[in-house]
Scaffold this motif. Sequence first.
Motif, PDB file in Angstrom:
ATOM      1  N   HIS A   1     -13.413 -27.686 -16.079  1.00  9.84           N
ATOM      2  CA  HIS A   1     -11.945 -27.591 -16.082  1.00  9.84           C
ATOM      3  C   HIS A   1     -11.266 -28.952 -16.036  1.00  9.84           C
ATOM      4  N   GLN A   2     -12.042 -30.015 -15.754  1.00 12.19           N
ATOM      5  CA  GLN A   2     -11.419 -31.346 -15.696  1.00 12.19           C
ATOM      6  C   GLN A   2     -10.793 -31.743 -17.032  1.00 12.19           C
ATOM      7  N   HIS A   3     -11.247 -31.101 -18.131  1.00 11.27           N
ATOM      8  CA  HIS A   3     -10.709 -31.466 -19.447  1.00 11.27           C
ATOM      9  C   HIS A   3      -9.288 -30.937 -19.667  1.00 11.27           C
ATOM     10  N   THR A   4      -8.832 -30.034 -18.794  1.00 10.63           N
ATOM     11  CA  THR A   4      -7.434 -29.575 -18.907  1.00 10.63           C
ATOM     12  C   THR A   4      -6.493 -30.579 -18.259  1.00 10.63           C
ATOM     13  N   GLU A   5      -7.032 -31.400 -17.378  1.00  9.71           N
ATOM     14  CA  GLU A   5      -6.185 -32.362 -16.655  1.00  9.71           C
ATOM     15  C   GLU A   5      -5.618 -33.389 -17.636  1.00  9.71           C
ATOM     16  N   GLY A   6      -4.366 -33.724 -17.448  1.00  9.01           N
ATOM     17  CA  GLY A   6      -3.720 -34.647 -18.379  1.00  9.01           C
ATOM     18  C   GLY A   6      -3.033 -33.922 -19.517  1.00  9.01           C
ATOM     19  N   HIS A   7      -3.180 -32.591 -19.579  1.00 10.98           N
ATOM     20  CA  HIS A   7      -2.478 -31.789 -20.590  1.00 10.98           C
ATOM     21  C   HIS A   7      -1.583 -30.776 -19.885  1.00 10.98           C
ATOM     22  N   ASP A   8      -0.363 -30.676 -20.354  1.00 13.84           N
ATOM     23  CA  ASP A   8       0.601 -29.747 -19.754  1.00 13.84           C
ATOM     24  C   ASP A   8       0.419 -28.366 -20.389  1.00 13.84           C
ATOM     25  N   LEU A   9      -0.110 -27.416 -19.614  1.00 13.08           N
ATOM     26  CA  LEU A   9      -0.325 -26.057 -20.106  1.00 13.08           C
ATOM     27  C   LEU A   9       0.721 -25.085 -19.550  1.00 13.08           C
ATOM     28  N   SER A  10       1.784 -25.637 -18.976  1.00 13.48           N
ATOM     29  CA  SER A  10       2.766 -24.770 -18.303  1.00 13.48           C
ATOM     30  C   SER A  10       3.567 -23.897 -19.267  1.00 13.48           C
ATOM     31  N   SER A  11       3.488 -24.202 -20.585  1.00 17.56           N
ATOM     32  CA  SER A  11       4.199 -23.356 -21.570  1.00 17.56           C
ATOM     33  C   SER A  11       3.541 -21.980 -21.715  1.00 17.56           C
ATOM     34  N   LEU A  12       2.254 -21.858 -21.332  1.00 20.29           N
ATOM     35  CA  LEU A  12       1.537 -20.592 -21.492  1.00 20.29           C
ATOM     36  C   LEU A  12       2.107 -19.539 -20.546  1.00 20.29           C
ATOM     37  N   ARG A  13       2.503 -18.380 -21.107  1.00 23.17           N
ATOM     38  CA  ARG A  13       3.019 -17.317 -20.245  1.00 23.17           C
ATOM     39  C   ARG A  13       2.242 -16.010 -20.358  1.00 23.17           C
ATOM     40  N   VAL A  14       1.442 -15.858 -21.451  1.00 22.15           N
ATOM     41  CA  VAL A  14       0.554 -14.692 -21.577  1.00 22.15           C
ATOM     42  C   VAL A  14      -0.782 -15.174 -22.151  1.00 22.15           C
TER      43      VAL A  14
ATOM     44  N   TYR B   1     -10.147 -18.555 -16.363  1.00 20.60           N
ATOM     45  CA  TYR B   1      -9.068 -18.533 -17.364  1.00 20.60           C
ATOM     46  C   TYR B   1      -7.714 -18.421 -16.665  1.00 20.60           C
ATOM     47  N   HIS B   2      -7.636 -17.519 -15.697  1.00 19.03           N
ATOM     48  CA  HIS B   2      -6.395 -17.290 -14.936  1.00 19.03           C
ATOM     49  C   HIS B   2      -5.991 -18.543 -14.146  1.00 19.03           C
ATOM     50  N   LYS B   3      -6.981 -19.146 -13.507  1.00 18.78           N
ATOM     51  CA  LYS B   3      -6.696 -20.266 -12.607  1.00 18.78           C
ATOM     52  C   LYS B   3      -6.399 -21.564 -13.349  1.00 18.78           C
ATOM     53  N   TYR B   4      -7.312 -21.934 -14.262  1.00 22.55           N
ATOM     54  CA  TYR B   4      -7.196 -23.268 -14.859  1.00 22.55           C
ATOM     55  C   TYR B   4      -6.363 -23.308 -16.130  1.00 22.55           C
ATOM     56  N   ILE B   5      -6.286 -22.194 -16.863  1.00 26.71           N
ATOM     57  CA  ILE B   5      -5.520 -22.202 -18.108  1.00 26.71           C
ATOM     58  C   ILE B   5      -4.146 -21.570 -17.898  1.00 26.71           C
ATOM     59  N   GLY B   6      -4.103 -20.494 -17.149  1.00 33.32           N
ATOM     60  CA  GLY B   6      -2.832 -19.810 -16.905  1.00 33.32           C
ATOM     61  C   GLY B   6      -2.094 -20.274 -15.676  1.00 33.32           C
ATOM     62  N   GLY B   7      -2.676 -21.251 -14.952  1.00 35.16           N
ATOM     63  CA  GLY B   7      -1.990 -21.779 -13.772  1.00 35.16           C
ATOM     64  C   GLY B   7      -1.715 -20.718 -12.714  1.00 35.16           C
ATOM     65  N   GLU B   8      -2.535 -19.657 -12.698  1.00 40.08           N
ATOM     66  CA  GLU B   8      -2.413 -18.547 -11.752  1.00 40.08           C
ATOM     67  C   GLU B   8      -1.088 -17.798 -11.859  1.00 40.08           C
ATOM     68  N   LYS B   9      -0.400 -17.970 -13.009  1.00 37.90           N
ATOM     69  CA  LYS B   9       0.875 -17.250 -13.185  1.00 37.90           C
ATOM     70  C   LYS B   9       0.922 -16.416 -14.465  1.00 37.90           C
ATOM     71  N   ALA B  10       0.135 -16.806 -15.479  1.00 39.48           N
ATOM     72  CA  ALA B  10       0.189 -16.083 -16.757  1.00 39.48           C
ATOM     73  C   ALA B  10      -0.683 -14.830 -16.678  1.00 39.48           C
ATOM     74  N   PRO B  11      -0.121 -13.636 -16.921  1.00 36.85           N
ATOM     75  CA  PRO B  11      -0.962 -12.434 -16.917  1.00 36.85           C
ATOM     76  C   PRO B  11      -1.993 -12.481 -18.049  1.00 36.85           C
TER      77      PRO B  11
END
Length: 535
Positions: A254-267, A283-293
């Motif tokens: 998951h360290q490869h997601t760091e430095g990239h803003d994925l906050s636009s993801l909502r689903v 997927y939920h935690k590192y890509i969806g930021g624990e908010k995207a269903p």
Amino acid sequence: TQVCKAANALKELGVQRGDRVAIYMPMILELPIAMLACARIGAPHTVVFGGFNAEALRDRINDAEAKLVITADGGYRRGEPSGLKSNVDLALESTSTIEHVLVAKRTGQDITMVEKRDVWWQDAMDGQSDNCPPEEMESEDLLYLLYTSGTTAKPKGIVHSTAGYLLGVSWTHRHVFDLRPDDDIYWCAADIGWVTGHSYIVYGPLANGTSSVMYEGTPTYPGPDRWWEIIDRYKVSILYTAPTAIRAHMKEGHQHTEGHDLSSLRVLGTVGEPINPEAWIWYHKYIGGEKAPIVDTWWQTETGAIMISPLPGVTTTKPGSATFPLPGISADIVDEQGNSVPFGSGGYLVLRKPWPAMLRGIYGDPERFAETYWSKYEGMYFPGDGAKRDAEGYYWLLGRVDDVMNISGHRLSTTEIESALVSHDLVAEAAVVGQPDPLTGEAIFAFVTLKRRADVNEDFGAELRAYVGEKISPIAKPKRLMFTPDLPKTRSGKIMRRLLRDIASGQKLGDTTTLADAGVVEQIQSASLESKDDE
């Protein structure tokens, strides 16, 4: 404009309403343009995945009796050009129905152009009118054929109709992804050569006026953060992908997601096979930021559109469960006799009533259609998958019924054992098959790929077997474990358990034409022959 020009070019090359057109292309814009041009003039298309070889292409052209092939000189894979036109030339040595080949220029590599037969895409487009009135079609007219591999015989040409299919894909795309066409940037990271690409890159999203990302390439090239960079750059709000791709990213870390803003993801969505809970949580935690269903969708080439899935913001999800059938879908789980099983138990997944996007047949083979899908239970569609319902009625897909093992009279799902293995912190991916065993009938054979950071000793196999025993039951412990750097996968990313079953039982390998990397199989096979039972 481009679609109309292409449609007029097809007419000029002699393509008429009802003629079949084979499309064999990389993930470039000419591919959806070609599909829509065919649809506009009423010529059913059959898209053949660009990773298939000449033999697979030939078989599909011959079965569909296609009149024209649309291809490209080649495509790019991991930065290297990979030829396509050369495969077309080889395939056409054994076909009799093709009159012309339309060739898009992608890589610029040297190819052979056969005079009078082969035409460059750009030459065919030049001078064409951008006005092409659409052909008026009946609702049940053939929109396209898409071939899916059979367990034994030749591939099956799945027939999809015009109106019902478009209704099914547009409705499900809008509601399953909570689509907001004016705001969303949507990315289905599949290949158009598969049904996911037909339904949720081309027809569904375009019917709904969606702005989409289309990507040619692999998930981790030129670097492991390739996808996250794309999501950040284009502010992607909906991502739909396969559990295999998610596990590939888990393996990288998951360290490869760091430095990239994925906050636009909502689903977030998953498709292609049941997702194991560990991958769902990652997927939920590192890509969806624990908010995207997460919408974990179950459907298949034959159903045309999503059948079982949560609705974001409506359905309470459980990691690894596809939750409930969509409104209007009459799914059920039945026993061998066709009786509904109570909550808390499993059986065979069936669909009791028709739905708009359902297949209308297998092209030219009504007997096979009846035998494959309708013969097990009278009046019910049987897709070939096992499933269970928990105490609250949630559906848990267990994969193909031939992926259920019988160990000393206990029926064990390979999916459950794989999920247990992958839930171990050091395991990236696992595939489980049954191996013939004189004592127990079948024994569990697990092929395991470890995460890059794993540094284990020779006792780790015993530790992992004990771990599975604790997670499920002592009878679920793999009798044999094999650690392998990778697993054989189809080019759409599904693990080819059939080949692993062949390896486990020491049989001659079956058809490997859909393999992404044939070297993986040879590597595993030779290791299997050298190793002894891990008792």
